[in-house]
Design a protein around this motif. Sequence first.
Motif, PDB file in Angstrom:
ATOM      1  N   ARG A  87      28.489   4.410  -1.384  1.00 47.97           N
ATOM      2  CA  ARG A  87      28.094   4.650  -2.768  1.00 47.97           C
ATOM      3  C   ARG A  87      27.715   6.103  -3.026  1.00 47.97           C
ATOM      4  O   ARG A  87      27.972   6.628  -4.109  1.00 47.97           O
ATOM      5  CB  ARG A  87      26.911   3.746  -3.135  1.00 47.97           C
ATOM      6  N   GLY A  88      27.062   6.755  -2.062  1.00 49.74           N
ATOM      7  CA  GLY A  88      26.660   8.136  -2.271  1.00 49.74           C
ATOM      8  C   GLY A  88      27.859   9.032  -2.504  1.00 49.74           C
ATOM      9  O   GLY A  88      27.864   9.873  -3.419  1.00 49.74           O
ATOM     10  N   LEU A  89      28.911   8.861  -1.681  1.00 54.15           N
ATOM     11  CA  LEU A  89      30.120   9.654  -1.861  1.00 54.15           C
ATOM     12  C   LEU A  89      30.805   9.301  -3.169  1.00 54.15           C
ATOM     13  O   LEU A  89      31.286  10.182  -3.891  1.00 54.15           O
ATOM     14  CB  LEU A  89      31.071   9.428  -0.681  1.00 54.15           C
ATOM     15  N   ALA A  90      30.848   7.999  -3.494  1.00 54.50           N
ATOM     16  CA  ALA A  90      31.479   7.581  -4.753  1.00 54.50           C
ATOM     17  C   ALA A  90      30.758   8.191  -5.948  1.00 54.50           C
ATOM     18  O   ALA A  90      31.390   8.701  -6.888  1.00 54.50           O
ATOM     19  CB  ALA A  90      31.486   6.057  -4.852  1.00 54.50           C
ATOM     20  N   MET A  91      29.424   8.159  -5.933  1.00 56.55           N
ATOM     21  CA  MET A  91      28.672   8.768  -7.026  1.00 56.55           C
ATOM     22  C   MET A  91      28.863  10.276  -7.047  1.00 56.55           C
ATOM     23  O   MET A  91      28.922  10.894  -8.118  1.00 56.55           O
ATOM     24  CB  MET A  91      27.194   8.420  -6.902  1.00 56.55           C
ATOM     25  N   GLY A  92      28.990  10.887  -5.873  1.00 63.21           N
ATOM     26  CA  GLY A  92      29.246  12.319  -5.822  1.00 63.21           C
ATOM     27  C   GLY A  92      30.577  12.678  -6.457  1.00 63.21           C
ATOM     28  O   GLY A  92      30.692  13.688  -7.163  1.00 63.21           O
ATOM     29  N   ILE A  93      31.611  11.848  -6.219  1.00 62.99           N
ATOM     30  CA  ILE A  93      32.912  12.088  -6.838  1.00 62.99           C
ATOM     31  C   ILE A  93      32.805  11.944  -8.356  1.00 62.99           C
ATOM     32  O   ILE A  93      33.341  12.755  -9.117  1.00 62.99           O
ATOM     33  CB  ILE A  93      33.966  11.126  -6.263  1.00 62.99           C
ATOM     34  N   MET A  96      31.048  14.913  -9.628  1.00 55.95           N
ATOM     35  CA  MET A  96      31.874  16.107  -9.521  1.00 55.95           C
ATOM     36  C   MET A  96      32.809  16.232 -10.724  1.00 55.95           C
ATOM     37  O   MET A  96      33.192  17.336 -11.111  1.00 55.95           O
ATOM     38  CB  MET A  96      32.698  16.086  -8.226  1.00 55.95           C
ATOM     39  N   GLY A  97      33.167  15.085 -11.328  1.00 55.91           N
ATOM     40  CA  GLY A  97      33.957  15.162 -12.552  1.00 55.91           C
ATOM     41  C   GLY A  97      33.223  15.921 -13.639  1.00 55.91           C
ATOM     42  O   GLY A  97      33.803  16.734 -14.362  1.00 55.91           O
ATOM     43  N   GLY A 100      33.165  19.517 -12.592  1.00 56.05           N
ATOM     44  CA  GLY A 100      34.526  20.053 -12.733  1.00 56.05           C
ATOM     45  C   GLY A 100      34.815  20.425 -14.175  1.00 56.05           C
ATOM     46  O   GLY A 100      35.380  21.489 -14.472  1.00 56.05           O
ATOM     47  N   GLY A 101      34.416  19.542 -15.093  1.00 56.56           N
ATOM     48  CA  GLY A 101      34.539  19.881 -16.502  1.00 56.56           C
ATOM     49  C   GLY A 101      33.711  21.093 -16.871  1.00 56.56           C
ATOM     50  O   GLY A 101      34.123  21.927 -17.686  1.00 56.56           O
ATOM     51  N   GLY A 102      32.521  21.209 -16.263  1.00 58.66           N
ATOM     52  CA  GLY A 102      31.677  22.366 -16.516  1.00 58.66           C
ATOM     53  C   GLY A 102      32.307  23.661 -16.041  1.00 58.66           C
ATOM     54  O   GLY A 102      32.190  24.709 -16.699  1.00 58.66           O
ATOM     55  N   ILE A 103      32.987  23.621 -14.881  1.00 59.72           N
ATOM     56  CA  ILE A 103      33.661  24.815 -14.379  1.00 59.72           C
ATOM     57  C   ILE A 103      34.755  25.256 -15.346  1.00 59.72           C
ATOM     58  O   ILE A 103      34.862  26.431 -15.722  1.00 59.72           O
ATOM     59  CB  ILE A 103      34.255  24.544 -12.980  1.00 59.72           C
ATOM     60  N   VAL A 104      35.589  24.294 -15.771  1.00 60.68           N
ATOM     61  CA  VAL A 104      36.670  24.621 -16.704  1.00 60.68           C
ATOM     62  C   VAL A 104      36.097  25.166 -18.015  1.00 60.68           C
ATOM     63  O   VAL A 104      36.574  26.169 -18.562  1.00 60.68           O
ATOM     64  CB  VAL A 104      37.540  23.379 -16.968  1.00 60.68           C
ATOM     65  N   GLY A 216      28.966  25.381  -7.281  1.00 58.56           N
ATOM     66  CA  GLY A 216      27.946  24.987  -6.312  1.00 58.56           C
ATOM     67  C   GLY A 216      27.469  23.567  -6.523  1.00 58.56           C
ATOM     68  O   GLY A 216      27.288  22.803  -5.564  1.00 58.56           O
ATOM     69  N   GLY A 217      27.307  23.183  -7.796  1.00 59.02           N
ATOM     70  CA  GLY A 217      26.890  21.820  -8.086  1.00 59.02           C
ATOM     71  C   GLY A 217      27.924  20.794  -7.699  1.00 59.02           C
ATOM     72  O   GLY A 217      27.597  19.719  -7.163  1.00 59.02           O
ATOM     73  N   ALA A 218      29.207  21.099  -7.958  1.00 54.38           N
ATOM     74  CA  ALA A 218      30.278  20.159  -7.604  1.00 54.38           C
ATOM     75  C   ALA A 218      30.324  19.944  -6.097  1.00 54.38           C
ATOM     76  O   ALA A 218      30.442  18.811  -5.610  1.00 54.38           O
ATOM     77  CB  ALA A 218      31.621  20.684  -8.124  1.00 54.38           C
TER      78      ALA A 218
END
Length: 345
Positions: A87-93, A96-97, A100-104, A216-218
Amino acid sequence: QVGLLIPAVYVGGLVLSVPAGRLADRFGLRACLAGGLTLGGLVLLAASVMPTFAAFLACLVIAGVGWSSVNPALGIAILGLFPVRERGLAMGIKQMGQTGGGIVAALVLPVVAERWGWRGAIALSGAAVVLFTALGWRPMGSLPSRQPTGPEEPAPRLESAWWWLRRPAIVVFFGSGLGLGMTQSAFFSYLPLFATQALGLSGVGAGALLGVAQTGGAAARLALGAASDRWLGGRRTPFLVLTAVLTGASFLVFAWSPGASPGLVWGVVFLAGVGVLGWTGLYMLLSAELGGPERAGLMTGVGVAFIIAGVLLGGPLFGLALERADSYAIAWITFALLAGVVAAA
Protein backbone atom coordinates in the motif's frame (compact mmCIF):
# COMPACT_ATOMS: atom_id res chain seq x y z
CA GLN A 1 -3.56 38.30 -1.38
CA VAL A 2 -0.93 35.78 -2.52
CA GLY A 3 -1.31 34.05 0.84
CA LEU A 4 -5.03 33.55 0.14
CA LEU A 5 -4.71 31.83 -3.26
CA ILE A 6 -3.75 28.30 -2.21
CA PRO A 7 -5.95 28.32 0.93
CA ALA A 8 -8.96 29.30 -1.19
CA VAL A 9 -8.75 25.98 -3.02
CA TYR A 10 -8.84 24.15 0.28
CA VAL A 11 -11.79 25.93 1.92
CA GLY A 12 -14.36 23.79 0.10
CA GLY A 13 -12.33 20.71 0.85
CA LEU A 14 -12.25 21.53 4.55
CA VAL A 15 -16.05 21.76 4.69
CA LEU A 16 -16.76 18.69 2.56
CA SER A 17 -13.83 16.31 3.08
CA VAL A 18 -15.59 14.29 5.80
CA PRO A 19 -18.96 14.11 3.94
CA ALA A 20 -17.03 13.22 0.78
CA GLY A 21 -15.37 10.38 2.68
CA ARG A 22 -18.79 9.03 3.70
CA LEU A 23 -20.02 9.26 0.09
CA ALA A 24 -16.94 7.42 -1.12
CA ASP A 25 -17.55 4.72 1.51
CA ARG A 26 -21.10 4.17 0.27
CA PHE A 27 -21.13 4.86 -3.47
CA GLY A 28 -19.09 4.24 -6.58
CA LEU A 29 -15.49 5.41 -6.53
CA ARG A 30 -15.46 6.26 -10.23
CA ALA A 31 -18.36 8.67 -9.82
CA CYS A 32 -16.65 10.43 -6.91
CA LEU A 33 -13.34 10.74 -8.76
CA ALA A 34 -14.64 11.78 -12.16
CA GLY A 35 -17.38 14.00 -10.80
CA GLY A 36 -15.10 15.87 -8.45
CA LEU A 37 -12.35 16.38 -11.02
CA THR A 38 -14.78 17.51 -13.70
CA LEU A 39 -16.30 20.08 -11.36
CA GLY A 40 -12.84 21.38 -10.49
CA GLY A 41 -11.76 21.64 -14.12
CA LEU A 42 -14.90 23.44 -15.27
CA VAL A 43 -14.68 25.95 -12.43
CA LEU A 44 -11.04 26.67 -13.25
CA LEU A 45 -12.13 27.49 -16.79
CA ALA A 46 -14.68 29.90 -15.32
CA ALA A 47 -12.03 31.38 -13.01
CA SER A 48 -9.91 32.36 -16.00
CA VAL A 49 -12.50 34.97 -17.05
CA MET A 50 -13.51 36.35 -13.64
CA PRO A 51 -13.30 40.18 -13.51
CA THR A 52 -12.37 40.63 -9.82
CA PHE A 53 -10.05 39.06 -7.28
CA ALA A 54 -12.97 38.13 -5.02
CA ALA A 55 -14.77 36.32 -7.85
CA PHE A 56 -11.57 34.50 -8.75
CA LEU A 57 -11.16 33.35 -5.13
CA ALA A 58 -14.78 32.15 -5.11
CA CYS A 59 -14.07 29.98 -8.14
CA LEU A 60 -11.05 28.48 -6.39
CA VAL A 61 -13.24 27.63 -3.39
CA ILE A 62 -15.71 25.77 -5.63
CA ALA A 63 -12.86 23.98 -7.37
CA GLY A 64 -11.76 22.79 -3.92
CA VAL A 65 -15.23 21.30 -3.38
CA GLY A 66 -14.62 19.08 -6.41
CA TRP A 67 -11.14 18.16 -5.25
CA SER A 68 -12.41 17.09 -1.81
CA SER A 69 -13.81 13.80 -3.16
CA VAL A 70 -10.56 12.60 -4.73
CA ASN A 71 -8.41 11.56 -1.76
CA PRO A 72 -11.09 9.62 0.18
CA ALA A 73 -12.09 7.70 -2.95
CA LEU A 74 -8.52 6.77 -3.82
CA GLY A 75 -7.76 5.85 -0.20
CA ILE A 76 -10.60 3.31 -0.28
CA ALA A 77 -9.44 1.98 -3.64
CA ILE A 78 -5.87 1.42 -2.43
CA LEU A 79 -7.04 -0.38 0.71
CA GLY A 80 -9.29 -2.62 -1.39
CA LEU A 81 -6.83 -3.39 -4.19
CA PHE A 82 -3.48 -3.80 -2.42
CA PRO A 83 -2.21 -5.85 0.57
CA VAL A 84 -0.57 -4.08 3.51
CA ARG A 85 2.96 -4.63 2.22
CA GLU A 86 2.19 -2.91 -1.09
CA ARG A 87 0.00 0.00 0.00
CA GLY A 88 2.80 2.46 0.76
CA LEU A 89 4.24 2.12 -2.74
CA ALA A 90 0.76 2.25 -4.29
CA MET A 91 -0.05 5.45 -2.40
CA GLY A 92 3.33 6.84 -3.39
CA ILE A 93 2.53 6.23 -7.07
CA LYS A 94 -0.86 7.90 -6.61
CA GLN A 95 0.76 10.89 -4.89
CA MET A 96 3.48 11.05 -7.54
CA GLY A 97 0.72 11.80 -10.04
CA GLN A 98 -0.01 14.98 -8.10
CA THR A 99 3.63 16.06 -7.98
CA GLY A 100 4.08 15.03 -11.63
CA GLY A 101 1.31 17.45 -12.49
CA GLY A 102 3.02 20.02 -10.29
CA ILE A 103 6.30 19.61 -12.18
CA VAL A 104 4.59 20.10 -15.54
CA ALA A 105 2.61 23.08 -14.21
CA ALA A 106 5.70 24.74 -12.71
CA LEU A 107 7.60 24.46 -15.99
CA VAL A 108 4.80 25.14 -18.49
CA LEU A 109 2.38 27.60 -16.89
CA PRO A 110 4.84 30.47 -16.27
CA VAL A 111 5.81 30.32 -19.96
CA VAL A 112 2.13 30.29 -20.99
CA ALA A 113 1.43 33.19 -18.63
CA GLU A 114 4.26 35.27 -20.08
CA ARG A 115 2.86 34.85 -23.59
CA TRP A 116 -0.93 34.79 -23.03
CA GLY A 117 -1.30 36.13 -19.51
CA TRP A 118 -2.23 34.43 -16.26
CA ARG A 119 -5.79 33.89 -17.51
CA GLY A 120 -4.49 31.70 -20.31
CA ALA A 121 -2.49 29.64 -17.83
CA ILE A 122 -5.55 29.10 -15.59
CA ALA A 123 -7.73 28.17 -18.59
CA LEU A 124 -5.12 25.66 -19.78
CA SER A 125 -5.12 24.08 -16.31
CA GLY A 126 -8.91 23.68 -16.28
CA ALA A 127 -8.99 22.26 -19.82
CA ALA A 128 -6.28 19.73 -18.95
CA VAL A 129 -8.20 18.50 -15.90
CA VAL A 130 -11.41 17.98 -17.91
CA LEU A 131 -9.58 16.28 -20.78
CA PHE A 132 -7.65 13.77 -18.67
CA THR A 133 -10.70 13.00 -16.54
CA ALA A 134 -12.64 12.15 -19.71
CA LEU A 135 -9.80 9.92 -20.92
CA GLY A 136 -9.72 8.14 -17.54
CA TRP A 137 -13.45 7.40 -17.32
CA ARG A 138 -13.34 3.93 -18.87
CA PRO A 139 -10.12 2.74 -17.16
CA MET A 140 -11.55 3.82 -13.79
CA GLY A 141 -14.41 1.37 -14.33
CA SER A 142 -12.20 -1.41 -12.88
CA LEU A 143 -12.25 0.25 -9.44
CA PRO A 144 -14.52 -1.41 -6.88
CA SER A 145 -17.99 0.10 -6.70
CA ARG A 146 -17.61 0.45 -2.90
CA GLN A 147 -15.40 -0.95 -0.14
CA PRO A 148 -16.33 -4.66 0.12
CA THR A 149 -17.66 -4.90 3.66
CA GLY A 150 -20.69 -7.09 2.94
CA PRO A 151 -24.08 -6.23 1.45
CA GLU A 152 -25.99 -6.67 4.70
CA GLU A 153 -23.70 -4.57 6.87
CA PRO A 154 -25.41 -1.39 8.11
CA ALA A 155 -23.76 1.97 7.55
CA PRO A 156 -21.79 3.32 10.53
CA ARG A 157 -23.81 5.58 12.81
CA LEU A 158 -23.17 9.29 12.49
CA GLU A 159 -21.69 9.60 15.96
CA SER A 160 -19.08 6.96 15.09
CA ALA A 161 -17.38 9.61 12.98
CA TRP A 162 -15.88 11.01 16.19
CA TRP A 163 -14.64 7.79 17.81
CA TRP A 164 -11.02 8.83 17.20
CA LEU A 165 -11.36 11.73 19.69
CA ARG A 166 -11.06 9.13 22.46
CA ARG A 167 -7.64 8.03 21.16
CA PRO A 168 -4.94 10.57 22.17
CA ALA A 169 -2.35 9.13 19.79
CA ILE A 170 -4.68 9.62 16.84
CA VAL A 171 -5.50 13.16 17.94
CA VAL A 172 -1.76 13.96 18.06
CA PHE A 173 -1.34 12.34 14.65
CA PHE A 174 -4.03 14.51 13.09
CA GLY A 175 -2.63 17.56 14.88
CA SER A 176 0.71 16.84 13.25
CA GLY A 177 -1.06 16.84 9.90
CA LEU A 178 -2.29 20.34 10.74
CA GLY A 179 1.29 21.52 11.30
CA LEU A 180 2.63 19.79 8.19
CA GLY A 181 -0.13 21.36 6.12
CA MET A 182 0.92 24.78 7.43
CA THR A 183 4.53 24.27 6.34
CA GLN A 184 3.45 23.03 2.92
CA SER A 185 1.16 26.00 2.37
CA ALA A 186 3.81 28.51 3.42
CA PHE A 187 6.40 26.92 1.16
CA PHE A 188 4.33 26.82 -2.01
CA SER A 189 2.66 30.18 -1.42
CA TYR A 190 5.86 32.12 -0.90
CA LEU A 191 8.72 30.26 -2.60
CA PRO A 192 7.99 32.04 -5.95
CA LEU A 193 8.04 35.48 -4.29
CA PHE A 194 11.10 34.54 -2.23
CA ALA A 195 12.85 33.40 -5.41
CA THR A 196 12.16 36.66 -7.25
CA GLN A 197 12.46 39.16 -4.38
CA ALA A 198 15.28 37.67 -2.31
CA LEU A 199 17.15 35.42 -4.74
CA GLY A 200 16.83 37.63 -7.82
CA LEU A 201 15.33 35.00 -10.16
CA SER A 202 12.94 35.72 -13.01
CA GLY A 203 9.35 34.46 -13.00
CA VAL A 204 10.32 31.55 -15.24
CA GLY A 205 13.30 30.84 -13.00
CA ALA A 206 11.01 30.77 -9.98
CA GLY A 207 8.79 28.30 -11.82
CA ALA A 208 11.82 26.11 -12.50
CA LEU A 209 12.65 26.24 -8.80
CA LEU A 210 9.12 25.04 -8.03
CA GLY A 211 9.66 22.23 -10.53
CA VAL A 212 12.78 21.15 -8.64
CA ALA A 213 10.78 21.06 -5.40
CA GLN A 214 8.02 19.03 -7.05
CA THR A 215 10.64 16.61 -8.39
CA GLY A 216 11.98 16.09 -4.89
CA GLY A 217 8.46 15.48 -3.65
CA ALA A 218 7.68 12.98 -6.41
CA ALA A 219 10.84 10.99 -5.69
CA ALA A 220 10.14 11.07 -1.95
CA ARG A 221 6.57 9.86 -2.27
CA LEU A 222 7.69 6.77 -4.16
CA ALA A 223 10.79 6.08 -2.07
CA LEU A 224 9.21 6.69 1.33
CA GLY A 225 6.09 4.73 0.40
CA ALA A 226 8.18 1.73 -0.61
CA ALA A 227 10.42 2.08 2.45
CA SER A 228 7.43 2.15 4.81
CA ASP A 229 6.23 -1.12 3.27
CA ARG A 230 9.52 -2.94 3.71
CA TRP A 231 11.36 -1.47 6.70
CA LEU A 232 10.59 -0.91 10.38
CA GLY A 233 7.81 -3.49 10.37
CA GLY A 234 5.54 -1.45 8.10
CA ARG A 235 5.45 1.54 10.48
CA ARG A 236 4.73 4.84 8.72
CA THR A 237 5.39 7.39 11.47
CA PRO A 238 9.24 7.33 11.48
CA PHE A 239 9.19 8.44 7.86
CA LEU A 240 6.77 11.24 8.70
CA VAL A 241 9.27 12.40 11.34
CA LEU A 242 12.03 12.35 8.71
CA THR A 243 10.08 14.63 6.37
CA ALA A 244 9.35 17.10 9.18
CA VAL A 245 13.06 17.24 10.06
CA LEU A 246 14.02 17.86 6.42
CA THR A 247 11.41 20.61 6.18
CA GLY A 248 12.70 22.40 9.27
CA ALA A 249 16.34 22.11 8.19
CA SER A 250 15.57 23.40 4.69
CA PHE A 251 13.66 26.40 6.03
CA LEU A 252 16.62 27.30 8.25
CA VAL A 253 18.86 27.31 5.18
CA PHE A 254 16.33 29.52 3.36
CA ALA A 255 16.67 32.01 6.22
CA TRP A 256 20.38 32.23 5.48
CA SER A 257 20.36 31.59 1.71
CA PRO A 258 20.20 35.03 0.02
CA GLY A 259 23.98 35.13 0.29
CA ALA A 260 24.46 31.43 -0.51
CA SER A 261 25.61 29.95 -3.81
CA PRO A 262 22.91 29.13 -6.41
CA GLY A 263 23.90 25.46 -6.39
CA LEU A 264 23.27 25.21 -2.66
CA VAL A 265 19.89 26.93 -3.00
CA TRP A 266 18.72 24.56 -5.73
CA GLY A 267 19.88 21.53 -3.77
CA VAL A 268 18.11 22.70 -0.62
CA VAL A 269 14.92 23.38 -2.59
CA PHE A 270 15.02 19.76 -3.78
CA LEU A 271 15.33 18.56 -0.16
CA ALA A 272 12.58 20.97 0.89
CA GLY A 273 10.36 19.34 -1.73
CA VAL A 274 11.15 15.97 -0.16
CA GLY A 275 10.12 17.36 3.21
CA VAL A 276 7.00 19.38 2.42
CA LEU A 277 5.57 16.89 -0.11
CA GLY A 278 6.99 13.50 0.86
CA TRP A 279 4.74 13.00 3.87
CA THR A 280 1.28 13.35 2.34
CA GLY A 281 0.94 9.86 0.89
CA LEU A 282 2.05 8.19 4.10
CA TYR A 283 -0.20 10.43 6.16
CA MET A 284 -3.30 9.66 4.11
CA LEU A 285 -2.49 5.96 3.94
CA LEU A 286 -2.10 5.81 7.72
CA SER A 287 -5.38 7.72 8.09
CA ALA A 288 -7.14 5.12 5.93
CA GLU A 289 -5.52 2.22 7.81
CA LEU A 290 -6.66 3.69 11.12
CA GLY A 291 -10.24 3.57 9.84
CA GLY A 292 -10.10 -0.01 8.57
CA PRO A 293 -12.34 -1.28 5.74
CA GLU A 294 -15.53 0.23 7.13
CA ARG A 295 -14.22 3.73 7.84
CA ALA A 296 -11.30 4.17 5.42
CA GLY A 297 -13.01 6.93 3.46
CA LEU A 298 -14.24 8.67 6.59
CA MET A 299 -10.84 8.68 8.31
CA THR A 300 -9.10 9.78 5.12
CA GLY A 301 -11.58 12.64 4.99
CA VAL A 302 -10.83 13.58 8.61
CA GLY A 303 -7.09 13.46 7.93
CA VAL A 304 -7.47 15.61 4.82
CA ALA A 305 -9.58 18.08 6.82
CA PHE A 306 -6.68 18.60 9.23
CA ILE A 307 -4.26 19.07 6.34
CA ILE A 308 -6.61 21.60 4.77
CA ALA A 309 -6.94 23.50 8.04
CA GLY A 310 -3.15 23.73 8.12
CA VAL A 311 -3.04 24.93 4.52
CA LEU A 312 -5.62 27.60 5.32
CA LEU A 313 -3.51 28.85 8.22
CA GLY A 314 0.00 28.42 6.84
CA GLY A 315 0.08 30.79 3.88
CA PRO A 316 -1.61 33.77 5.58
CA LEU A 317 0.42 33.32 8.80
CA PHE A 318 3.69 33.20 6.84
CA GLY A 319 2.60 36.36 5.02
CA LEU A 320 1.71 38.02 8.30
CA ALA A 321 5.11 37.16 9.79
CA LEU A 322 6.81 38.42 6.63
CA GLU A 323 4.99 41.76 6.70
CA ARG A 324 5.35 42.33 10.45
CA ALA A 325 9.06 41.50 10.54
CA ASP A 326 9.81 42.71 6.99
CA SER A 327 12.18 39.74 6.84
CA TYR A 328 12.04 36.43 5.01
CA ALA A 329 14.56 35.08 7.53
CA ILE A 330 12.19 35.56 10.48
CA ALA A 331 9.29 33.97 8.58
CA TRP A 332 11.33 30.93 7.52
CA ILE A 333 12.75 30.46 11.03
CA THR A 334 9.25 30.60 12.53
CA PHE A 335 8.03 27.82 10.28
CA ALA A 336 11.23 25.82 10.81
CA LEU A 337 10.40 25.81 14.52
CA LEU A 338 6.87 24.63 13.68
CA ALA A 339 8.31 21.71 11.70
CA GLY A 340 10.50 20.85 14.70
CA VAL A 341 7.45 20.76 16.97
CA VAL A 342 5.71 18.41 14.52
CA ALA A 343 8.72 16.08 14.42
CA ALA A 344 8.79 15.95 18.22
CA ALA A 345 5.04 15.25 18.40
